[in-house]
Design a protein around this motif. Structure first.
Motif, PDB file in Angstrom:
ATOM      1  N   LYS A 121      11.373  66.703 -19.989  1.00 10.35           N
ATOM      2  CA  LYS A 121      10.496  65.857 -19.188  1.00 10.35           C
ATOM      3  C   LYS A 121       9.308  65.398 -20.015  1.00 10.35           C
ATOM      4  O   LYS A 121       8.735  66.165 -20.778  1.00 10.35           O
ATOM      5  CB  LYS A 121      10.000  66.622 -17.955  1.00 10.35           C
ATOM      6  N   MET A 122       8.947  64.139 -19.855  1.00  9.59           N
ATOM      7  CA  MET A 122       7.759  63.588 -20.492  1.00  9.59           C
ATOM      8  C   MET A 122       7.014  62.757 -19.454  1.00  9.59           C
ATOM      9  O   MET A 122       7.617  61.924 -18.774  1.00  9.59           O
ATOM     10  CB  MET A 122       8.118  62.713 -21.691  1.00  9.59           C
ATOM     11  N   ALA A 123       5.726  62.980 -19.347  1.00  9.06           N
ATOM     12  CA  ALA A 123       4.929  62.237 -18.370  1.00  9.06           C
ATOM     13  C   ALA A 123       4.980  60.743 -18.651  1.00  9.06           C
ATOM     14  O   ALA A 123       4.986  59.928 -17.731  1.00  9.06           O
ATOM     15  CB  ALA A 123       3.487  62.731 -18.374  1.00  9.06           C
ATOM     16  N   ARG A 124       5.046  60.379 -19.933  1.00 10.69           N
ATOM     17  CA  ARG A 124       5.166  58.974 -20.308  1.00 10.69           C
ATOM     18  C   ARG A 124       5.856  58.872 -21.657  1.00 10.69           C
ATOM     19  O   ARG A 124       5.619  59.670 -22.561  1.00 10.69           O
ATOM     20  CB  ARG A 124       3.832  58.240 -20.328  1.00 10.69           C
ATOM     21  N   LEU A 125       6.718  57.881 -21.755  1.00  5.43           N
ATOM     22  CA  LEU A 125       7.416  57.579 -23.000  1.00  5.43           C
ATOM     23  C   LEU A 125       7.076  56.133 -23.348  1.00  5.43           C
ATOM     24  O   LEU A 125       7.476  55.199 -22.648  1.00  5.43           O
ATOM     25  CB  LEU A 125       8.928  57.764 -22.827  1.00  5.43           C
ATOM     26  N   ASP A 126       6.297  55.959 -24.427  1.00  5.33           N
ATOM     27  CA  ASP A 126       5.859  54.626 -24.850  1.00  5.33           C
ATOM     28  C   ASP A 126       6.803  54.101 -25.922  1.00  5.33           C
ATOM     29  O   ASP A 126       6.921  54.694 -27.000  1.00  5.33           O
ATOM     30  CB  ASP A 126       4.441  54.676 -25.410  1.00  5.33           C
TER      31      ASP A 126
END
Length: 262
Positions: free
Chosen positions: A105-110
């Motif tokens: 899980k990643m809160a955000r992937l840019d």
């Protein structure tokens, strides 16, 4: 002389009106082009977002609706040239399968796709290939989620002096000791190998038997972090311990954004 002055004023007024009319028309044209430019960019961003969402579904990954931004103004000139300087894709709450019924899980992937070659004929007809010269992606994996992936009960992870440090309860001689050690991180073929070294347990006797017990315990902590399939063929290139979690850098080159990529 009076007649000359009398005929000059209407001409000046007429010239001034013509100039004002021209400026107003120019502003209208500029505004219309600006609106058309943004409408075109918004349409392209929606299309890209839908394709990324579709690919996530195919990879059994989830995220909020992709937030896509095509950089560079004006957009229409990029369309005409067939080259886009940068496309940004933000995935919030990304989650993908990592095996054993667990998810990364990643809160955000840019994600950033740069130097995107998309000939106008290809965009119009849908035939041909659209290619991004480079694609990069960064995200942070929290230490709590990483410890859960490793699966060792009581394991707590943190960063110290740029290194990943682990601490966990360790039982020996009928007692519970707190073992601590630094983790070695290596990336190979898109897989992050996590192994621990220099493990110590305060109060544990420094005798060969105890060292053997600790070494066996350390082997149990070894873990291969399998990052799930990411959009646009991104592969893990580097991991870096930071205060808020394990910072993951991914990348890919010459990525097709046509049917196989987006």
């Amino acid at each position: 002389m009076a007649e000359v002055y009398g005929t000059a004023r209407p001409r000046k007024r007429w010239g001034r009106r013509l100039l004002i009319t021209f400026v107003v028309l120019l502003l209208i044209i500029v505004a219309a082009l600006a609106v058309a430019d943004r409408v075109g960019a918004s349409y392209a961003e929606r299309v890209i977002g839908d394709r990324v969402a579709q690919q996530l579904t195919e990879q059994k990954a989830t995220a909020e609706k992709p937030d896509v931004t095509i950089e560079g103004v004006p957009f229409l000139t990029q369309v005409a040239r067939g080259n886009y300087q940068e496309i940004k894709i933000l995935l919030k709450d990304f989650s993908g399968p990592a095996g054993n019924g667990k998810n990364i899980k990643m809160a955000r992937l840019d994600i950033r796709a740069k130097d995107v070659a998309a000939p106008l004929d290809t965009v119009r007809s849908g035939n041909g290939d659209i290619v991004a010269g480079t694609v990069t992606g960064v995200g942070t994996l929290s230490y709590a989620d990483l410890a859960d992936l490793i699966g060792q009960q009581g394991l707590k992870l943190s960063a110290r002096d740029g290194k990943l440090v682990g601490a966990a309860p360790f039982e020996a001689l009928g007692q519970t000791f707190n073992a601590t050690g630094t983790a070695n991180l290596a990336v190979k073929n898109g897989v992050v190998n996590v192994t621990f070294a220099d493990v110590t347990a305060e109060g544990l006797p420094n005798i060969p038997l105890m060292r053997t017990l600790i070494n066996n315990y350390v082997k149990q902590l070894a873990f291969d972090l399998k990052v799930p399939a990411l959009p646009l063929g991104l592969k893990v290139q580097k991991v870096e311990p930071r205060a808020d979690g394990l910072f993951v850098t991914t990348g890919a080159s010459n990525v097709s954004l046509s049917s196989g990529g987006l």
